[in-house]
Design a protein around this motif. Structure first.
Motif, PDB file in Angstrom:
ATOM      1  N   LEU A 261       0.868  -1.188   0.000  1.00  0.00           N
ATOM      2  CA  LEU A 261       0.000   0.000   0.000  1.00  0.00           C
ATOM      3  C   LEU A 261       0.900   1.232   0.000  1.00  0.00           C
ATOM      4  O   LEU A 261       2.069   1.137   0.389  1.00  0.00           O
ATOM      5  CB  LEU A 261      -0.918  -0.017   1.228  1.00  0.00           C
ATOM      6  CG  LEU A 261      -2.077  -1.024   1.164  1.00  0.00           C
ATOM      7  CD1 LEU A 261      -2.727  -1.194   2.532  1.00  0.00           C
ATOM      8  CD2 LEU A 261      -3.108  -0.624   0.112  1.00  0.00           C
ATOM      9  N   PRO A 262       0.396   2.398  -0.404  1.00  0.00           N
ATOM     10  CA  PRO A 262       1.287   3.559  -0.520  1.00  0.00           C
ATOM     11  C   PRO A 262       1.903   3.972   0.811  1.00  0.00           C
ATOM     12  O   PRO A 262       1.253   3.881   1.856  1.00  0.00           O
ATOM     13  CB  PRO A 262       0.370   4.671  -1.043  1.00  0.00           C
ATOM     14  CG  PRO A 262      -0.972   4.096  -1.159  1.00  0.00           C
ATOM     15  CD  PRO A 262      -0.954   2.654  -0.839  1.00  0.00           C
ATOM     16  N   PRO A 263       3.142   4.432   0.766  1.00  0.00           N
ATOM     17  CA  PRO A 263       3.769   4.939   1.992  1.00  0.00           C
ATOM     18  C   PRO A 263       3.147   6.277   2.378  1.00  0.00           C
ATOM     19  O   PRO A 263       2.458   6.907   1.565  1.00  0.00           O
ATOM     20  CB  PRO A 263       5.231   5.126   1.578  1.00  0.00           C
ATOM     21  CG  PRO A 263       5.195   5.310   0.113  1.00  0.00           C
ATOM     22  CD  PRO A 263       4.006   4.575  -0.410  1.00  0.00           C
ATOM     23  N   PHE A 264       3.371   6.673   3.617  1.00  0.00           N
ATOM     24  CA  PHE A 264       2.804   7.944   4.082  1.00  0.00           C
ATOM     25  C   PHE A 264       3.694   8.502   5.171  1.00  0.00           C
ATOM     26  O   PHE A 264       4.482   7.775   5.776  1.00  0.00           O
ATOM     27  CB  PHE A 264       1.369   7.725   4.609  1.00  0.00           C
ATOM     28  CG  PHE A 264       1.290   6.785   5.772  1.00  0.00           C
ATOM     29  CD1 PHE A 264       1.335   7.245   7.081  1.00  0.00           C
ATOM     30  CD2 PHE A 264       1.207   5.408   5.561  1.00  0.00           C
ATOM     31  CE1 PHE A 264       1.303   6.374   8.152  1.00  0.00           C
ATOM     32  CE2 PHE A 264       1.163   4.522   6.643  1.00  0.00           C
ATOM     33  CZ  PHE A 264       1.212   5.013   7.933  1.00  0.00           C
ATOM     34  N   ASP A 265       3.563   9.797   5.412  1.00  0.00           N
ATOM     35  CA  ASP A 265       4.346  10.481   6.442  1.00  0.00           C
ATOM     36  C   ASP A 265       3.651  10.243   7.792  1.00  0.00           C
ATOM     37  O   ASP A 265       2.563  10.768   8.044  1.00  0.00           O
ATOM     38  CB  ASP A 265       4.398  11.972   6.093  1.00  0.00           C
ATOM     39  CG  ASP A 265       5.202  12.776   7.095  1.00  0.00           C
ATOM     40  OD1 ASP A 265       5.279  12.376   8.272  1.00  0.00           O
ATOM     41  OD2 ASP A 265       5.738  13.829   6.686  1.00  0.00           O
ATOM     42  N   GLU A 266       4.286   9.431   8.630  1.00  0.00           N
ATOM     43  CA  GLU A 266       3.648   9.041   9.901  1.00  0.00           C
ATOM     44  C   GLU A 266       3.387  10.230  10.813  1.00  0.00           C
ATOM     45  O   GLU A 266       2.357  10.283  11.493  1.00  0.00           O
ATOM     46  CB  GLU A 266       4.506   8.052  10.697  1.00  0.00           C
ATOM     47  CG  GLU A 266       5.003   6.859   9.958  1.00  0.00           C
ATOM     48  CD  GLU A 266       6.441   7.061   9.534  1.00  0.00           C
ATOM     49  OE1 GLU A 266       6.652   7.773   8.532  1.00  0.00           O
ATOM     50  OE2 GLU A 266       7.353   6.526  10.172  1.00  0.00           O
ATOM     51  N   GLN A 267       4.336  11.184  10.854  1.00  0.00           N
ATOM     52  CA  GLN A 267       4.146  12.323  11.761  1.00  0.00           C
ATOM     53  C   GLN A 267       3.004  13.218  11.283  1.00  0.00           C
ATOM     54  O   GLN A 267       2.277  13.795  12.083  1.00  0.00           O
ATOM     55  CB  GLN A 267       5.453  13.120  11.894  1.00  0.00           C
ATOM     56  CG  GLN A 267       6.534  12.374  12.660  1.00  0.00           C
ATOM     57  CD  GLN A 267       6.083  11.910  14.038  1.00  0.00           C
ATOM     58  OE1 GLN A 267       5.405  12.632  14.757  1.00  0.00           O
ATOM     59  NE2 GLN A 267       6.434  10.686  14.394  1.00  0.00           N
ATOM     60  N   ALA A 268       2.839  13.296   9.951  1.00  0.00           N
ATOM     61  CA  ALA A 268       1.724  14.094   9.406  1.00  0.00           C
ATOM     62  C   ALA A 268       0.401  13.423   9.759  1.00  0.00           C
ATOM     63  O   ALA A 268      -0.568  14.099  10.158  1.00  0.00           O
ATOM     64  CB  ALA A 268       1.881  14.228   7.896  1.00  0.00           C
ATOM     65  N   LEU A 269       0.360  12.091   9.641  1.00  0.00           N
ATOM     66  CA  LEU A 269      -0.880  11.393  10.000  1.00  0.00           C
ATOM     67  C   LEU A 269      -1.170  11.569  11.485  1.00  0.00           C
ATOM     68  O   LEU A 269      -2.314  11.832  11.888  1.00  0.00           O
ATOM     69  CB  LEU A 269      -0.781   9.903   9.633  1.00  0.00           C
ATOM     70  CG  LEU A 269      -2.005   9.070  10.027  1.00  0.00           C
ATOM     71  CD1 LEU A 269      -3.281   9.603   9.368  1.00  0.00           C
ATOM     72  CD2 LEU A 269      -1.818   7.593   9.673  1.00  0.00           C
ATOM     73  N   LEU A 270      -0.138  11.468  12.307  1.00  0.00           N
ATOM     74  CA  LEU A 270      -0.336  11.620  13.758  1.00  0.00           C
ATOM     75  C   LEU A 270      -0.891  13.015  14.096  1.00  0.00           C
ATOM     76  O   LEU A 270      -1.775  13.159  14.940  1.00  0.00           O
ATOM     77  CB  LEU A 270       0.982  11.342  14.485  1.00  0.00           C
ATOM     78  CG  LEU A 270       0.952  11.430  16.000  1.00  0.00           C
ATOM     79  CD1 LEU A 270      -0.141  10.523  16.589  1.00  0.00           C
ATOM     80  CD2 LEU A 270       2.311  11.051  16.587  1.00  0.00           C
ATOM     81  N   LYS A 271      -0.380  14.009  13.413  1.00  0.00           N
ATOM     82  CA  LYS A 271      -0.852  15.379  13.639  1.00  0.00           C
ATOM     83  C   LYS A 271      -2.367  15.469  13.349  1.00  0.00           C
ATOM     84  O   LYS A 271      -3.133  16.095  14.098  1.00  0.00           O
ATOM     85  CB  LYS A 271      -0.080  16.314  12.699  1.00  0.00           C
ATOM     86  CG  LYS A 271      -0.112  17.745  13.083  1.00  0.00           C
ATOM     87  CD  LYS A 271       0.928  18.508  12.274  1.00  0.00           C
ATOM     88  CE  LYS A 271       0.859  19.969  12.682  1.00  0.00           C
ATOM     89  NZ  LYS A 271       1.781  20.802  11.979  1.00  0.00           N
TER      90      LYS A 271
ATOM     91  N   THR B 244      -2.724   0.420  -6.619  1.00  0.00           N
ATOM     92  CA  THR B 244      -2.191   1.746  -6.946  1.00  0.00           C
ATOM     93  C   THR B 244      -2.953   2.850  -6.222  1.00  0.00           C
ATOM     94  O   THR B 244      -2.445   3.947  -6.047  1.00  0.00           O
ATOM     95  CB  THR B 244      -2.313   1.990  -8.459  1.00  0.00           C
ATOM     96  OG1 THR B 244      -3.648   1.614  -8.836  1.00  0.00           O
ATOM     97  CG2 THR B 244      -1.295   1.173  -9.230  1.00  0.00           C
ATOM     98  N   HIS B 245      -4.187   2.560  -5.827  1.00  0.00           N
ATOM     99  CA  HIS B 245      -5.044   3.548  -5.169  1.00  0.00           C
ATOM    100  C   HIS B 245      -5.365   3.056  -3.755  1.00  0.00           C
ATOM    101  O   HIS B 245      -5.448   1.847  -3.526  1.00  0.00           O
ATOM    102  CB  HIS B 245      -6.351   3.735  -5.938  1.00  0.00           C
ATOM    103  CG  HIS B 245      -6.151   4.333  -7.296  1.00  0.00           C
ATOM    104  ND1 HIS B 245      -5.524   3.656  -8.318  1.00  0.00           N
ATOM    105  CD2 HIS B 245      -6.498   5.547  -7.796  1.00  0.00           C
ATOM    106  CE1 HIS B 245      -5.484   4.427  -9.395  1.00  0.00           C
ATOM    107  NE2 HIS B 245      -6.076   5.584  -9.104  1.00  0.00           N
ATOM    108  N   ALA B 246      -5.558   4.005  -2.847  1.00  0.00           N
ATOM    109  CA  ALA B 246      -5.880   3.602  -1.466  1.00  0.00           C
ATOM    110  C   ALA B 246      -6.712   4.672  -0.777  1.00  0.00           C
ATOM    111  O   ALA B 246      -6.740   5.836  -1.201  1.00  0.00           O
ATOM    112  CB  ALA B 246      -4.589   3.370  -0.677  1.00  0.00           C
TER     113      ALA B 246
END
Ligand code: COI
Length: 414
Positions: free
Chosen positions: A142-152, A192-194
């Motif tokens: 699945l696509p990677p993501f910025d963990e700190q941005a999600l936590l915010k 490719t989509h999530a």
């Protein structure tokens, strides 16, 4: 396969860090390699005009109701992560050919928010959940993501839903970050989509009724996880195959399954929780044992915290409620079921308990095994709690509820 990596791990100035997708991990168009990452500064908030009534804490069960809002993001290979949206909770439409429906590309996390006496909501070791979610996403491509941005964004959602955080002992606001693949088609290829969403549920005890010990059936015919498999990741697909065996164990009069693995049938997990065993030693010390993270065991946040607390127990940093001179040998090792039976037969099996975010810590009072109605019985104190289980649970809850100041308890602030 090289792990999917972000260029830099953390937002420093509110600017969005691009998602960098390795060509190996995703058969995407290389032109999509620098895509917008999750950007909290682009958050839009649409408040729900119809707020639901918050139930009385004594009516709360685990995970049955939701709050008024949810956080929603989508990912496409053309535009990366969408602007985040906090919007009224509601159903979503999904294509019947979506990857999550056809091939179970679903991951999730379990976290909790507690209300501090200072009126600030707090999360418990949320960085560990974000790191685990990142590993789970990578496992399913699945696509990677910025963990700190999600936590915010999670903190923002919790602040908006603050009135839903129950303050009664043993209650909390359960947080369920969820991501699933939405690519359509029957090709068995990365999604490719999530969609990434976060929903909240004010919750009481995980097991219905008063806090009580539970019983287990030690299952050796069906396996939950195996080395090289997915048991060490928080994937929805790990839970589905446990439902039939757990239903069958319930018919035999047991609450949950004690999962076993290997030729020696060593202990795995306890239902959906990590297992802990306390063994009496001849010199009066105790061995506190949990199975090692060999790929079959979920690296639980509560497991990690119980290990940290028990390892630190000493005259300098005692767990309140335990004698300061009590020596705990804390070990991550395999425990064959035969060893558990032997300790029980010699009166040296002091305690067995399960730990997890949802249930915190639950004592076990009996374990059925074999086909002849054989059982290991475990004596407990009040409500079935042995001294270690009682003291560790109380200490964990004191930290989680911010009654005891600790850096593990992270305030949600604007
Ligand atoms: C948790 O303890 O948070 C879990 O994930 C267990 C279960 C609710 C799936």
């Amino acid at each position: 396969m090289a792990p999917v990596a972000l260029e830099t791990p953390v937002h420093t100035n509110g600017a969005s860090t691009p998602v960098s997708i390795s060509k190996k991990a995703h058969a995407f168009d290389p032109a999509t390699q620098q895509l917008p990452n999750i950007d909290p500064s682009k958050l839009t908030i649409k408040l729900n005009p119809e707020l639901a009534a918050v139930p009385a804490p004594e009516k709360l069960t685990f995970g049955t109701i939701h709050t008024d809002h949810m956080l929603l993001l989508t990912f496409s290979p053309e535009s990366g992560w969408s602007a985040p949206s906090i919007q009224p909770y509601g159903p979503m439409s999904i294509d019947p050919m979506a990857s999550c429906i056809q091939y179970a590309t679903n991951i999730f996390e379990g976290m909790k928010a507690y209300m501090g006496a200072d009126g600030k909501p707090r999360l418990f070791r949320p960085d560990l959940n974000m790191a685990r979610m990142k590993r789970s996403a990578d496992k399913l491509a699945l696509p990677p993501f910025d963990e700190q941005a999600l936590l915010k964004l999670i903190k923002k959602l919790v602040l908006i839903e603050k009135r839903w955080i129950p303050t009664a002992p043993g209650c909390s606001l359960y947080i369920r970050p969820t991501m699933f693949g939405t690519r359509t088609g029957f090709g068995v290829t990365p999604s490719t989509h999530a969609t990434l969403l976060v929903i909240l549920s004010p919750s009481g005890p995980y097991f219905p009724g008063v806090v009580r010990p539970i019983s287990l059936y030690a299952e050796s015919r069906v396996r939950r996880a195996w080395p090289g498999g997915t048991g060490g990741f928080k994937l929805a697909l790990n839970y589905a195959p446990t439902l039939g065996p757990t239903r069958d164990a319930a018919k035999m009069g047991y609450d949950q399954i004690l999962w076993l693995f290997g030729e020696d049938d060593h202990l795995g997990e306890v239902g959906q929780m990590n297992a802990f065993v306390v063994l009496k030693q001849d010199d009066g010390s105790l061995e506190v044992v949990t199975p090692p993270l060999d790929g079959t065991i979920l690296p639980g946040v509560t497991r990690h915290s119980v290990l940290d607390l028990t390892r630190a127990h000493s005259a300098e940093s005692p767990i309140p409620g335990l004698p300061t001179d009590l020596v705990l040998h804390v070990v991550e090792r395999d425990i064959p079921i035969a060893e558990l039976i032997k300790y029980s037969e010699t009166g040296k099996l002091a305690e067995v308990f399960g730990v997890g975010t949802a249930a915190v810590l639950v004592p076990i009072n009996r374990i059925g095994y074999g086909e002849e109605g054989k059982e290991i019985k475990i004596e407990g104190g009040a409500n079935g709690f042995g001294p270690i289980a009682k003291a560790v649970r109380e200490e964990l809850m004191a930290i989680q509820e911010a009654r005891r100041p600790n850096a593990w308890s992270v305030p949600c602030e604007e």
